[in-house]
Motif scaffolding. Structure first.
Motif, PDB file in Angstrom:
ATOM      1  N   GLY A 148       0.893  -1.203  -0.116  1.00 59.88           N
ATOM      2  CA  GLY A 148       0.061   0.080   0.100  1.00 59.88           C
ATOM      3  C   GLY A 148       0.586   1.328   0.118  1.00 59.88           C
ATOM      4  O   GLY A 148       1.973   1.198   0.425  1.00 59.88           O
ATOM      5  N   ALA A 149       0.268   2.110  -0.716  1.00 58.50           N
ATOM      6  CA  ALA A 149       1.082   3.462  -0.833  1.00 58.50           C
ATOM      7  C   ALA A 149       0.226   4.665  -0.229  1.00 58.50           C
ATOM      8  O   ALA A 149       0.613   5.846  -0.175  1.00 58.50           O
ATOM      9  CB  ALA A 149       1.499   3.764  -2.286  1.00 58.50           C
ATOM     10  N   VAL A 150      -0.882   4.578   0.313  1.00 55.42           N
ATOM     11  CA  VAL A 150      -1.797   5.551   1.066  1.00 55.42           C
ATOM     12  C   VAL A 150      -1.226   6.013   2.184  1.00 55.42           C
ATOM     13  O   VAL A 150      -0.951   7.086   2.279  1.00 55.42           O
ATOM     14  CB  VAL A 150      -3.152   4.879   1.300  1.00 55.42           C
ATOM     15  N   GLY A 151      -0.995   5.190   3.132  1.00 55.37           N
ATOM     16  CA  GLY A 151      -0.233   5.506   4.435  1.00 55.37           C
ATOM     17  C   GLY A 151       1.088   5.218   4.182  1.00 55.37           C
ATOM     18  O   GLY A 151       1.588   4.855   3.623  1.00 55.37           O
ATOM     19  N   PRO A 152       1.696   5.586   5.495  1.00 58.78           N
ATOM     20  CA  PRO A 152       3.286   5.665   5.564  1.00 58.78           C
ATOM     21  C   PRO A 152       3.580   3.979   5.569  1.00 58.78           C
ATOM     22  O   PRO A 152       2.797   3.279   6.036  1.00 58.78           O
ATOM     23  CB  PRO A 152       3.696   6.244   7.045  1.00 58.78           C
ATOM     24  N   ALA A 153       4.920   3.432   5.102  1.00 57.73           N
ATOM     25  CA  ALA A 153       5.410   2.313   5.190  1.00 57.73           C
ATOM     26  C   ALA A 153       5.556   1.996   6.770  1.00 57.73           C
ATOM     27  O   ALA A 153       5.818   2.868   7.580  1.00 57.73           O
ATOM     28  CB  ALA A 153       6.690   2.145   4.480  1.00 57.73           C
ATOM     29  N   LEU A 154       5.502   0.549   7.144  1.00 61.95           N
ATOM     30  CA  LEU A 154       5.338   0.277   8.384  1.00 61.95           C
ATOM     31  C   LEU A 154       6.843  -0.030   8.960  1.00 61.95           C
ATOM     32  O   LEU A 154       6.867  -0.489   9.994  1.00 61.95           O
ATOM     33  CB  LEU A 154       4.306  -0.715   8.824  1.00 61.95           C
ATOM     34  N   ASP A 155       7.770  -0.217   8.022  1.00 63.60           N
ATOM     35  CA  ASP A 155       9.204  -0.453   8.353  1.00 63.60           C
ATOM     36  C   ASP A 155       9.561   0.615   9.358  1.00 63.60           C
ATOM     37  O   ASP A 155       9.543   1.579   9.217  1.00 63.60           O
ATOM     38  CB  ASP A 155      10.146  -0.570   6.992  1.00 63.60           C
ATOM     39  N   GLY A 156      10.360  -0.291  10.260  1.00 60.32           N
ATOM     40  CA  GLY A 156      10.832   0.667  11.529  1.00 60.32           C
ATOM     41  C   GLY A 156       9.817   1.367  12.514  1.00 60.32           C
ATOM     42  O   GLY A 156      10.089   2.369  13.367  1.00 60.32           O
ATOM     43  N   ILE A 157       8.351   0.890  12.078  1.00 64.71           N
ATOM     44  CA  ILE A 157       7.344   1.605  12.919  1.00 64.71           C
ATOM     45  C   ILE A 157       7.659   1.393  14.679  1.00 64.71           C
ATOM     46  O   ILE A 157       7.384   2.281  15.080  1.00 64.71           O
ATOM     47  CB  ILE A 157       6.026   1.030  12.851  1.00 64.71           C
ATOM     48  N   ALA A 158       8.519   0.299  14.947  1.00 62.78           N
ATOM     49  CA  ALA A 158       8.574   0.224  16.418  1.00 62.78           C
ATOM     50  C   ALA A 158       9.529   1.217  17.031  1.00 62.78           C
ATOM     51  O   ALA A 158       9.643   1.400  18.146  1.00 62.78           O
ATOM     52  CB  ALA A 158       9.097  -1.411  16.845  1.00 62.78           C
ATOM     53  N   ASN A 159      10.284   2.012  16.221  1.00 63.40           N
ATOM     54  CA  ASN A 159      11.116   2.925  16.652  1.00 63.40           C
ATOM     55  C   ASN A 159      10.601   4.462  16.240  1.00 63.40           C
ATOM     56  O   ASN A 159      11.204   5.458  16.512  1.00 63.40           O
ATOM     57  CB  ASN A 159      12.612   2.856  15.659  1.00 63.40           C
ATOM     58  N   ARG A 160       9.349   4.381  16.105  1.00 65.19           N
ATOM     59  CA  ARG A 160       8.770   5.774  15.700  1.00 65.19           C
ATOM     60  C   ARG A 160       7.478   6.143  16.615  1.00 65.19           C
ATOM     61  O   ARG A 160       7.048   5.164  17.281  1.00 65.19           O
ATOM     62  CB  ARG A 160       8.202   5.921  14.102  1.00 65.19           C
TER      63      ARG A 160
END
Length: 301
Positions: A239-251
């Protein structure tokens, strides 16, 4: 429905006028003739100009018939669009009812009674069908959904995970049955499936306890509704609507809340509770699914 009711009332009025018109005209003609002429008057006196041929009455009768035909034509024209709409709605209901029987027979074991697939029961292998994306009202999106669902039912997908159900591929579903299923899915008519399943005593397979929250969370995030808006590297989520979830645990979650299991669950269930006005829609998921999503997202560092 209100427009259809208004058109029906107008049609009724016009038809009544058309039926009463000749009666009123002929009565008035008789009344005026009897008032002006004595009861023992001869025919020539009653109709001195055209008495021998009776043409005056024929002309009046002809005018009445033409007027009636015109009024009935107006009534038909006013009612026809609503008649067609009602007929189309009846055909849709017949299609949904037939599709519910087909779905209960062939699809419940993978997609569940409510059409939510593994979002209803993590043990189900079918993807969610009861989604806003598949029930899009935009004409172009609707056409794309119809084409995609039809092709999937006929030919299958995901290397056999979704089998080919079309008769041309050895399956049990003909064109009409596939078309009915497509109508039911794109219209979101899961009420018909649930009612039929209840009547027949059919239930979704019993859900086993989640023993691997991370794996379950990955399934929900990368192949469920999350994947339509978010991407995760190395998965099916593009998906490209919302932000990528890669690294979400650090954000920060949504840019406002610290990353932890409690905030992840709040964010998924009701984003506006953490960020008023958030464009992300809420998802009413089971507590165990929210726990699984939080566990998986915690691995994306």
């Amino acid at each position: 429905m209100e427009s259809g009711g208004g058109a029906g009332f107008l049609t009724t009025v016009v038809v009544l006028i058309a039926l009463l018109l000749p009666v009123l005209v002929l009565f008035e003609a008789w009344r005026s003739r009897r008032v002006a002429i004595a009861d023992d008057a001869q025919e020539a006196t009653l109709d001195p100009v055209l008495s021998t041929s009776g043409m005056s009455r024929k002309i009046v009768f002809g005018m009445v018939v033409l007027t009636e035909a015109f009024l009935l034509l107006i009534a038909y024209g006013a009612n026809e669009p609503f008649r067609q709409a009602e007929a189309k709605e009846r055909q849709k209901e017949f299609a949904v009812e037939a599709a519910a029987h087909t779905y209960v027979q062939y699809c419940v074991s993978c997609h569940g009674v409510s059409g939510k697939g593994y979002l209803e029961n993590i043990g189900l292998v079918g993807k969610p069908l009861a989604t806003s994306a598949l029930q899009a009202t935009d004409p172009d999106e609707h056409k794309a959904n119809v084409r995609m669902i039809t092709q999937t039912l006929v030919n299958g997908r995901n290397a056999g995970a979704m089998p080919a159900w079309g008769v041309e591929n050895g399956g049990p579903l003909n064109y009409q049955m596939i078309n009915e299923l497509t109508i039911m899915i794109t219209e979101g008519r899961w009420d018909a499936v649930e009612a039929l399943a209840k009547d027949k005593g059919v239930m979704s397979p019993t859900e086993a306890p989640i023993t691997d929250p991370v794996a379950a969370g990955k399934l929900i995030v990368t192949q469920g509704a999350c994947a339509s808006c978010h991407a995760v590297s190395g998965t099916a989520a593009k998906g490209a609507v919302g932000p990528a979830l890669d690294g979400i645990a650090n954000r920060k979650i949504g840019g406002v809340a610290d990353f932890n299991a409690a905030n992840v669950k709040k964010w998924v269930a009701n984003p506006s509770s953490l960020k008023p006005g958030s464009s992300m829609p809420p998802y009413a998921l089971k507590e165990s699914y929210l726990d699984a999503i939080a566990a998986y997202l915690a691995t994306l560092k």
